[in-house]
Scaffold this motif. Structure first.
Motif, PDB file in Angstrom:
ATOM      1  N   LEU A  54       2.676  -0.599 -12.705  1.00 40.56           N
ATOM      2  CA  LEU A  54       3.787  -0.429 -13.642  1.00 40.56           C
ATOM      3  C   LEU A  54       5.073  -0.041 -12.918  1.00 40.56           C
ATOM      4  CD1 LEU A  54       1.814   1.407 -16.447  1.00 40.56           C
ATOM      5  CD2 LEU A  54       3.041  -0.758 -16.742  1.00 40.56           C
ATOM      6  N   LEU A  55       4.977   0.847 -11.948  1.00 43.40           N
ATOM      7  CA  LEU A  55       6.182   1.272 -11.239  1.00 43.40           C
ATOM      8  C   LEU A  55       6.799   0.120 -10.460  1.00 43.40           C
ATOM      9  CD1 LEU A  55       5.115   4.813  -9.983  1.00 43.40           C
ATOM     10  CD2 LEU A  55       6.593   4.252 -11.918  1.00 43.40           C
ATOM     11  N   TYR A  56       5.966  -0.741  -9.874  1.00 43.82           N
ATOM     12  CA  TYR A  56       6.525  -1.877  -9.142  1.00 43.82           C
ATOM     13  C   TYR A  56       7.043  -2.966 -10.067  1.00 43.82           C
ATOM     14  CZ  TYR A  56       5.845  -0.454  -4.347  1.00 43.82           C
ATOM     15  OH  TYR A  56       5.954   0.193  -3.137  1.00 43.82           O
ATOM     16  N   LEU A  57       6.392  -3.186 -11.195  1.00 45.26           N
ATOM     17  CA  LEU A  57       6.946  -4.131 -12.170  1.00 45.26           C
ATOM     18  C   LEU A  57       8.310  -3.645 -12.656  1.00 45.26           C
ATOM     19  CD1 LEU A  57       3.789  -4.957 -14.343  1.00 45.26           C
ATOM     20  CD2 LEU A  57       4.812  -6.388 -12.563  1.00 45.26           C
ATOM     21  N   ALA A  58       8.408  -2.335 -12.886  1.00 50.25           N
ATOM     22  CA  ALA A  58       9.674  -1.758 -13.340  1.00 50.25           C
ATOM     23  C   ALA A  58      10.742  -1.866 -12.268  1.00 50.25           C
ATOM     24  CB  ALA A  58       9.466  -0.299 -13.740  1.00 50.25           C
ATOM     25  N   SER A  59      10.413  -1.483 -11.045  1.00 57.59           N
ATOM     26  CA  SER A  59      11.415  -1.499  -9.982  1.00 57.59           C
ATOM     27  C   SER A  59      11.856  -2.920  -9.660  1.00 57.59           C
ATOM     28  CB  SER A  59      10.877  -0.818  -8.729  1.00 57.59           C
ATOM     29  OG  SER A  59       9.850  -1.570  -8.130  1.00 57.59           O
ATOM     30  N   ALA A  60      10.943  -3.888  -9.836  1.00 62.88           N
ATOM     31  CA  ALA A  60      11.258  -5.284  -9.531  1.00 62.88           C
ATOM     32  C   ALA A  60      12.065  -5.957 -10.622  1.00 62.88           C
ATOM     33  CB  ALA A  60       9.968  -6.066  -9.294  1.00 62.88           C
ATOM     34  N   GLY A  61      12.182  -5.311 -11.799  1.00 60.10           N
ATOM     35  CA  GLY A  61      13.059  -5.840 -12.840  1.00 60.10           C
ATOM     36  C   GLY A  61      12.406  -6.716 -13.877  1.00 60.10           C
ATOM     37  N   ALA A 203      -7.936   8.100  -3.074  1.00 64.27           N
ATOM     38  CA  ALA A 203      -6.654   8.045  -3.775  1.00 64.27           C
ATOM     39  C   ALA A 203      -5.781   6.841  -3.405  1.00 64.27           C
ATOM     40  CB  ALA A 203      -5.886   9.354  -3.560  1.00 64.27           C
ATOM     41  N   PRO A 204      -5.505   6.576  -2.109  1.00 65.30           N
ATOM     42  CA  PRO A 204      -4.604   5.467  -1.798  1.00 65.30           C
ATOM     43  C   PRO A 204      -5.149   4.093  -2.166  1.00 65.30           C
ATOM     44  CG  PRO A 204      -4.823   6.957   0.080  1.00 65.30           C
ATOM     45  CD  PRO A 204      -5.894   7.311  -0.894  1.00 65.30           C
ATOM     46  N   LEU A 205      -6.471   3.985  -2.331  1.00 70.43           N
ATOM     47  CA  LEU A 205      -7.060   2.684  -2.682  1.00 70.43           C
ATOM     48  C   LEU A 205      -6.484   2.158  -3.984  1.00 70.43           C
ATOM     49  CD1 LEU A 205      -9.267   0.535  -1.991  1.00 70.43           C
ATOM     50  CD2 LEU A 205     -10.799   1.860  -3.465  1.00 70.43           C
ATOM     51  N   THR A 206      -6.328   3.040  -4.967  1.00 72.17           N
ATOM     52  CA  THR A 206      -5.769   2.591  -6.247  1.00 72.17           C
ATOM     53  C   THR A 206      -4.321   2.131  -6.076  1.00 72.17           C
ATOM     54  OG1 THR A 206      -5.089   4.839  -6.857  1.00 72.17           O
ATOM     55  CG2 THR A 206      -7.274   4.128  -7.569  1.00 72.17           C
ATOM     56  N   GLY A 207      -3.594   2.774  -5.162  1.00 76.65           N
ATOM     57  CA  GLY A 207      -2.225   2.349  -4.900  1.00 76.65           C
ATOM     58  C   GLY A 207      -2.159   0.982  -4.258  1.00 76.65           C
ATOM     59  N   ILE A 208      -3.060   0.737  -3.309  1.00 77.31           N
ATOM     60  CA  ILE A 208      -3.083  -0.559  -2.618  1.00 77.31           C
ATOM     61  C   ILE A 208      -3.396  -1.682  -3.611  1.00 77.31           C
ATOM     62  CG2 ILE A 208      -4.291  -1.938  -0.889  1.00 77.31           C
ATOM     63  CD1 ILE A 208      -4.807   0.739   0.620  1.00 77.31           C
ATOM     64  N   ILE A 209      -4.443  -1.497  -4.401  1.00 76.83           N
ATOM     65  CA  ILE A 209      -4.856  -2.562  -5.324  1.00 76.83           C
ATOM     66  C   ILE A 209      -3.850  -2.705  -6.463  1.00 76.83           C
ATOM     67  CG2 ILE A 209      -6.659  -3.361  -6.883  1.00 76.83           C
ATOM     68  CD1 ILE A 209      -7.441  -3.490  -3.929  1.00 76.83           C
ATOM     69  N   GLY A 210      -3.377  -1.591  -7.018  1.00 80.84           N
ATOM     70  CA  GLY A 210      -2.410  -1.671  -8.117  1.00 80.84           C
ATOM     71  C   GLY A 210      -1.109  -2.327  -7.689  1.00 80.84           C
ATOM     72  N   ALA A 211      -0.626  -1.996  -6.498  1.00 75.59           N
ATOM     73  CA  ALA A 211       0.596  -2.632  -5.995  1.00 75.59           C
ATOM     74  C   ALA A 211       0.372  -4.122  -5.760  1.00 75.59           C
ATOM     75  CB  ALA A 211       1.053  -1.950  -4.703  1.00 75.59           C
ATOM     76  N   ALA A 212      -0.819  -4.475  -5.269  1.00 78.53           N
ATOM     77  CA  ALA A 212      -1.135  -5.892  -5.066  1.00 78.53           C
ATOM     78  C   ALA A 212      -1.220  -6.633  -6.392  1.00 78.53           C
ATOM     79  CB  ALA A 212      -2.439  -6.022  -4.282  1.00 78.53           C
ATOM     80  N   GLN A 213      -1.698  -5.964  -7.451  1.00 79.20           N
ATOM     81  CA  GLN A 213      -1.689  -6.583  -8.776  1.00 79.20           C
ATOM     82  C   GLN A 213      -0.259  -6.882  -9.216  1.00 79.20           C
ATOM     83  OE1 GLN A 213      -4.810  -3.653 -10.605  1.00 79.20           O
ATOM     84  NE2 GLN A 213      -4.714  -5.429 -11.966  1.00 79.20           N
ATOM     85  N   ALA A 214       0.637  -5.939  -8.986  1.00 77.48           N
ATOM     86  CA  ALA A 214       2.043  -6.175  -9.330  1.00 77.48           C
ATOM     87  C   ALA A 214       2.592  -7.358  -8.541  1.00 77.48           C
ATOM     88  CB  ALA A 214       2.877  -4.924  -9.057  1.00 77.48           C
ATOM     89  N   ALA A 215       2.236  -7.456  -7.264  1.00 77.55           N
ATOM     90  CA  ALA A 215       2.703  -8.571  -6.443  1.00 77.55           C
ATOM     91  C   ALA A 215       2.220  -9.903  -6.999  1.00 77.55           C
ATOM     92  CB  ALA A 215       2.226  -8.392  -5.002  1.00 77.55           C
TER      93      ALA A 215
END
Length: 259
Positions: A54-61, A203-215
């Motif tokens: 969500l944060l990357y979708l938001a930041s990406a516009g 903890a960082p695993l969720t960040g890696i996968i979630g950010a990749a989902q946004a990508a």
């Protein structure tokens, strides 16, 4: 089939500056950034995967984002669910994520669904979206979301993270020849993607996968190649990725073509 949200106004000078590092990329440019502004993403789950997505979708516009989550922020979530804060413990996760997203990019339209949705409501939410991100942590919801995406022919980005193991793939259901989630993970399979409260998660695993989902979602929205037909598997202990290819199952009860 087009599911685009209402077209936003052309990017103004402030937006051109905000997204200038995207616009400099030949693969995105002004047209691609405008496509993101006009798009509607539906995110199921605002927890470990949903937070970075969500944060990357938001930041990406991405101009319109709908978040579905009926759970409230708990102290144990803060180890990995980076959209939430200690001050928002007890607040619904969709609302907490909305606060974080609008603090990052106030120009967005963010809708929150603070309840479990039945099949009828889910079908409507999916049909209104251009892309769906499955960021939930239970097998039944994943299959319900997949059925709705197949019916509406809306692309689905699927991620999972448990213990030290991550998974990522995309189902581009706009093309009926492409496989769906059920082709890869049948409902009769082992539902081993249970809640982190049961298994634990790095903890960082969720960040890696979630950010990749946004990508993956962003690439779908601007027409770049995605992981359709390819399942990425991450071992968080070694940070090594493996890839497994998969195809449509003609006998799939959800998307199959076999009689």
């Amino acid at each position: 089939m087009t599911h685009c949200a209402t077209r936003h106004a052309d990017l103004d000078d402030a937006a051109l500056l905000r997204y200038s590092r995207h616009i400099l990329l030949d693969e995105i440019g002004v047209e691609g950034q405008q496509a993101l502004a006009d798009a509607h993403a539906l995110v199921i789950g605002a927890g470990g995967l949903g937070s970075p997505a969500l944060l990357y979708l938001a930041s990406a516009g991405v101009g319109t984002i709908t978040v579905v989550d009926d759970d409230a922020v708990d102290l144990t979530n803060l180890q990995r669910q980076i959209a939430h804060t200690e001050a928002r413990i007890g607040v619904n996760k969709a609302e907490s994520a909305r606060t974080a997203m609008l603090a990052l990019n106030p120009a967005l339209t963010v809708h929150t669904i603070k309840a479990r949705v039945d099949a009828t409501r889910l079908a409507g939410l999916v049909a209104a979206a251009d892309v769906v991100l499955d960021c939930c942590d239970n097998f039944a919801t994943r299959h319900a979301v997949n059925r709705a995406c197949v019916a509406a022919r809306v692309p689905l980005v699927s991620g999972a993270a448990v213990r030290f193991d991550g998974q990522l793939t995309t189902f581009d259901l706009r093309d009926p020849a492409n496989p769906c989630y059920h082709c890869l993970f049948g409902e009769e399979g082992d539902a081993s993607d249970g809640p982190c409260a049961t298994f634990g998660v790095f903890a960082p695993l969720t960040g890696i996968i979630g950010a990749a989902q946004a990508a993956e979602a962003l690439k779908l929205l601007i027409g770049l190649p995605t992981l359709t037909g390819r399942l990425q598997l991450l071992d968080g202990r070694t940070l090594q990725w493996r890839e497994m290819k998969y195809r449509k199952d003609p006998s799939c009860p959800v998307c199959g073509t076999a009689v």
